[in-house]
Design an enzyme around this catalytic site. Sequence first.
Site, mmCIF file in Angstrom:
data_model
loop_
_atom_site.group_PDB
_atom_site.id
_atom_site.type_symbol
_atom_site.label_atom_id
_atom_site.label_comp_id
_atom_site.label_asym_id
_atom_site.label_seq_id
_atom_site.Cartn_x
_atom_site.Cartn_y
_atom_site.Cartn_z
ATOM 1 N N LYS A 34 0.868 -1.246 -0.031
ATOM 2 C CA LYS A 34 -0.080 0.205 -0.014
ATOM 3 C C LYS A 34 0.863 1.166 0.200
ATOM 4 C CE LYS A 34 -2.566 1.561 3.882
ATOM 5 N NZ LYS A 34 -2.491 2.797 4.072
ATOM 6 N N LYS A 64 -7.144 7.954 -0.351
ATOM 7 C CA LYS A 64 -8.623 8.497 0.655
ATOM 8 C C LYS A 64 -9.114 9.720 0.030
ATOM 9 C CE LYS A 64 -7.779 5.788 4.721
ATOM 10 N NZ LYS A 64 -6.182 5.377 4.561
HETATM 11 O O1 C5P Z 1 -1.179 -1.210 11.405
HETATM 12 P P1 C5P Z 1 -1.077 0.266 11.296
HETATM 13 O O2 C5P Z 1 -1.888 1.091 12.245
HETATM 14 O O3 C5P Z 1 0.301 0.779 11.292
HETATM 15 O O4 C5P Z 1 -1.696 0.663 10.004
HETATM 16 C C1 C5P Z 1 -1.746 1.979 9.313
HETATM 17 C C2 C5P Z 1 -1.952 1.925 8.134
HETATM 18 O O5 C5P Z 1 -3.436 1.767 7.937
HETATM 19 C C3 C5P Z 1 -1.904 3.354 7.521
HETATM 20 O O6 C5P Z 1 -1.432 3.403 6.337
HETATM 21 C C4 C5P Z 1 -3.206 3.995 7.225
HETATM 22 O O7 C5P Z 1 -3.499 4.804 6.439
HETATM 23 C C5 C5P Z 1 -4.169 2.554 7.297
HETATM 24 N N1 C5P Z 1 -5.660 2.726 7.794
HETATM 25 C C6 C5P Z 1 -6.687 2.750 6.744
HETATM 26 N N2 C5P Z 1 -8.006 2.942 7.261
HETATM 27 C C7 C5P Z 1 -8.149 3.110 8.297
HETATM 28 C C8 C5P Z 1 -7.305 3.199 9.310
HETATM 29 C C9 C5P Z 1 -5.680 2.993 8.872
HETATM 30 O O8 C5P Z 1 -6.146 2.210 5.523
HETATM 31 N N3 C5P Z 1 -9.518 3.199 8.640
#
Ligand code: C5P
Length: 244
Positions: A34, A64
Site C-alpha cells: 500500500k 483516500k
Molecule cells: O497497522 P497500522 O496501524 O500501522 O496501519 C496503519 C495504516 O492503516 C496506515 O497506512 C493507514 O492509512 C491505514 N488505515 C486505513 N484505514 C483506516 C485506518 C488506517 O487504511 N481506517
Amino acid sequence: MIAKDRLIFPLDVPDAEQARKHVKLLGDQVGVFKVGLELFVSEGPSIVDAIADLTDAKIFLDLKFHDIPATVLRAIRSGSCLRRANFITVHCDPVLLEAVVAEVDDHIKILAVTVLTSLDSNALLSLGIRKELAAEPMQLVLQRASLAKQAGCAGIVCSGREATAVKKKFGGDLIVVTPGIRPDWGDVKKDDQARVVTPYLAVKNGADYIVVGRPIREATDPVEAAFMVVNEIDRALQDRRQIS
Ligand code: C5P
C-alpha cells in the site's frame, strides 16, 4: 487467494529507499503493498511505478480521496500512476463514489472508506454524528457500506469488529478490507487506532484483506512478524471453511 495474498502491508515510510527496502524484505510474505499519503507526498506519483516494477504483489494506492467530485475526477484523470494501481480509496459520499466508479478503469477496485478505525464513539459524537449512530459505529459502517454498494464500488474499508455484519448483509459481493489490526503477540505502543482486532479475528469475521503496518514494521524481526500474521490468516480461513 492463499493467506499471503490477503496481507496488505502499508509502506508508511518517508522515502523511496525505505520503501524499496521493505518491498524486498517482505515480498515473499505480502500480497499487496500500500502506497499512502506519506510516501506519495514525499516521492510523487513515480513511486507507484517504482514499487510496481519491483514486485509481483498488487498495489494499493491509498490516497483516500475526499473532495468535490469535479476535483477528485480531475486528480484521477491526471494521475497516470493510477494505471499501475489495483486498489484505490475514496471516502464515502454517494455522489463522489458514483462519479469515481464511472471514471475509473475496471481493473482498479474502488474501496469506499466507511468509518476510519481511529475513530471511536466519542470521536464520532464530537464530529456531530447522531448519538444512536455514534454509540455503535457498526450502524454507520453498514449505512455507508450500503451507499458504496449502490454506487458500484468493489469494496469497503472498515474495522474487523464490523466485518461480520457487513459480510452478513452484503455477502461475498463486497470486498472487506480491514485496518486497525493488532496481534496479541505484538508490542505496538499505545497508538491512534481505536477499533482494533487481531489478524485471526478480522479474517474469521469475514475480512477479505487485512492491513498490518506497525506490528510488522516495528517488530524486531519484520519477516517473522509477517510470517506470523500470514499463519493467523491461514488458521482463520481454515476455521471459516469448517463453519460454512
Ligand atoms: O497497522 P497500522 O496501524 O500501522 O496501519 C496503519 C495504516 O492503516 C496506515 O497506512 C493507514 O492509512 C491505514 N488505515 C486505513 N484505514 C483506516 C485506518 C488506517 O487504511 N481506517
